[in-house]
Design an enzyme around this catalytic site. Structure first.
Site, mmCIF file in Angstrom:
data_model
loop_
_atom_site.group_PDB
_atom_site.id
_atom_site.type_symbol
_atom_site.label_atom_id
_atom_site.label_comp_id
_atom_site.label_asym_id
_atom_site.label_seq_id
_atom_site.Cartn_x
_atom_site.Cartn_y
_atom_site.Cartn_z
ATOM 1 N N GLY A 17 3.574 3.599 5.364
ATOM 2 C CA GLY A 17 4.617 3.174 6.307
ATOM 3 C C GLY A 17 5.123 1.767 6.057
ATOM 4 O O GLY A 17 5.783 1.192 6.911
ATOM 5 N N GLY A 74 7.040 0.984 3.335
ATOM 6 C CA GLY A 74 8.265 1.015 2.520
ATOM 7 C C GLY A 74 8.026 0.847 1.028
ATOM 8 O O GLY A 74 8.920 0.363 0.320
ATOM 9 N N ASP A 96 14.413 2.453 5.720
ATOM 10 C CA ASP A 96 13.545 1.756 4.752
ATOM 11 C C ASP A 96 14.377 1.070 3.670
ATOM 12 O O ASP A 96 14.206 -0.121 3.400
ATOM 13 C CB ASP A 96 12.587 2.747 4.076
ATOM 14 C CG ASP A 96 11.407 3.107 4.957
ATOM 15 O OD1 ASP A 96 11.489 2.865 6.171
ATOM 16 O OD2 ASP A 96 10.413 3.629 4.426
ATOM 17 N N PRO A 120 0.830 -1.204 0.000
ATOM 18 C CA PRO A 120 0.000 0.000 0.000
ATOM 19 C C PRO A 120 0.872 1.266 0.000
ATOM 20 O O PRO A 120 1.912 1.302 0.663
ATOM 21 C CB PRO A 120 -0.826 -0.122 1.280
ATOM 22 C CG PRO A 120 -0.245 -1.248 2.060
ATOM 23 C CD PRO A 120 0.594 -2.084 1.155
HETATM 24 O O1 PMV Z 1 8.558 5.159 5.510
HETATM 25 P P1 PMV Z 1 7.885 5.136 6.839
HETATM 26 O O2 PMV Z 1 6.632 5.901 6.875
HETATM 27 O O3 PMV Z 1 7.818 3.757 7.382
HETATM 28 O O4 PMV Z 1 8.836 5.916 7.878
HETATM 29 C C1 PMV Z 1 10.094 5.435 8.212
HETATM 30 C C2 PMV Z 1 10.438 5.729 9.589
HETATM 31 C C3 PMV Z 1 10.657 7.186 9.994
HETATM 32 O O5 PMV Z 1 11.491 7.112 11.152
HETATM 33 C C4 PMV Z 1 9.344 7.852 10.371
HETATM 34 C C5 PMV Z 1 11.333 8.029 8.925
HETATM 35 C C6 PMV Z 1 12.776 7.649 8.664
HETATM 36 O O6 PMV Z 1 13.298 8.091 7.632
HETATM 37 O O7 PMV Z 1 13.399 6.938 9.466
#
Ligand code: PMV
Length: 324
Positions: free
Chosen positions: A100, A102, A147, A96
């Site tokens: 969050g 990746g 990520d 999705p």
């Molecule tokens: O891509 P997301 O939404 O899973 O965010 C990754 C984690 C964060 O700590 C919020 C951002 C990062 O770059 O580490």
């Protein structure tokens, strides 16, 4: 023709604080993935065909800060190719978007692998991750790099970003990355609020909070860092039960950072009331996904209550040392 896939991911512990040099734990989620196929094209130019985001266009028409185009150009540059051959790059994904999990990093990693393999010069994982990190900057603003790391290496990762006072590259530069052992596999239910949310925005908002009162937020980030260390130890010695309360504590600190949302809190509460050992948002927050730690006996109950509480999609994944 050449093809590559990359998994989705969830952050188990430590999101946001990881941007400020604290460690974080993340694991791949193999049930969802980005898939890229590179083939010779009948028409001149490099054609990007990404039906999920309604994109069908030739590379030279795309602005340089478009993440997919930037990844492709970067790969050609690294391969030393300046005259682009006629190609079609087809991108599909079951991860999705803006949730969050990746998806941006997985698309980048799959493009980098498929394209470098098309020219019989597959990049090593470190290069794949570094190139994907460049594209993450377009998606995230100031990404930590977690990520692209977990998606590239596709195994549980303990991560500290580079240039942090406590982080040091394993070889003196870049982020500090370790794979950790999972003594006893455990099961996570992932609930999607269905609310798309921009990680760039939530990371930016946390930065503004931190800028207004650094001592206060450094303490909060330290508390998150402690939780991450305790969680890693618990996973390594197989004390899975300890992880539930640690998830709850991490969620409370993320609420304090203002990155939760009513939808996320509702799913977290539903999971707990259904008997989850603990639950928290995962990733950038404000929408996207939450995770809940479950025993096998409670798994179906938690899934059902998450759906009843409005989850648009529920996935179940088992965390183990090597996911196949
Ligand atoms: O891509 P997301 O939404 O899973 O965010 C990754 C984690 C964060 O700590 C919020 C951002 C990062 O770059 O580490």
């Amino acid at each position: 023709m050449s093809s590559a896939s990359a998994p989705g991911k969830v952050v188990l512990f430590g999101e946001h604080a990881v941007v400020y040099g604290r460690p974080a734990l993340a694991v791949p989620v193999a049930q969802v993935h980005a898939d890229v196929e590179v083939s010779e094209s009948a028409d001149a130019g490099v054609w990007i065909d990404a039906p999920d985001i309604d994109l069908y266009t030739e590379l030279s028409t795309v602005p340089p800060d478009q993440p997919i185009a930037s990844v492709i150009r970067n790969v050609f540059q690294n391969l030393g190719i300046s005259t682009f051959p006629p190609l079609t790059i087809r991108i599909t994904s079951t991860i999705p978007l803006a949730s969050g999990m990746g998806s941006g990093a997985a698309v980048s990693v799959a493009i980098i692998r498929a394209l470098s393999c098309m020219f019989d010069r597959p990049f090593p994982d470190e290069t794949v991750s570094a190139l994907a990190f460049e594209a993450e900057k377009f998606y995230h603003g100031t990404p930590s790099g977690i990520d692209n790391t977990v998606v590239t290496f596709a195994r549980p990762v303990y991560f500290i970003k580079s240039n942090s006072p406590i982080g040091r590259g394993n070889r003196g530069e870049g982020p500090f990355i370790e794979t950790f052992q999972v003594k006893k596999p455990f099961t996570i239910v992932i609930g999607d609020t269905g609310v798309p949310a921009s990680t760039k925005e939530s990371v930016g908002d946390v930065r503004r909070l931190w800028q207004a009162d650094p001592p206060r937020w450094e303490k909060v980030f330290d508390a998150v860092g402690d939780i991450v260390q305790q969680a890693r130890r618990a996973i390594e010695v197989g004390e899975v039960d300890v992880l539930g309360p640690l998830m709850d504590a991490n969620h409370a600190l993320l609420q304090e950072m203002t990155v939760s949302s009513p939808e996320l809190d509702q799913l977290v509460a539903a999971a707990r009331s259904a008997g989850a050992l603990g639950a928290k948002l995962s990733g950038g927050g404000r929408g996207g996904n939450m995770i809940a730690l479950v025993t096998l006996e409670k798994r179906e109950q938690v899934e059902a209550l998450l759906r009843a509480a409005g989850a648009r999609r529920v996935l179940v994944t088992t965390v183990e040392s090597c996911q196949t």
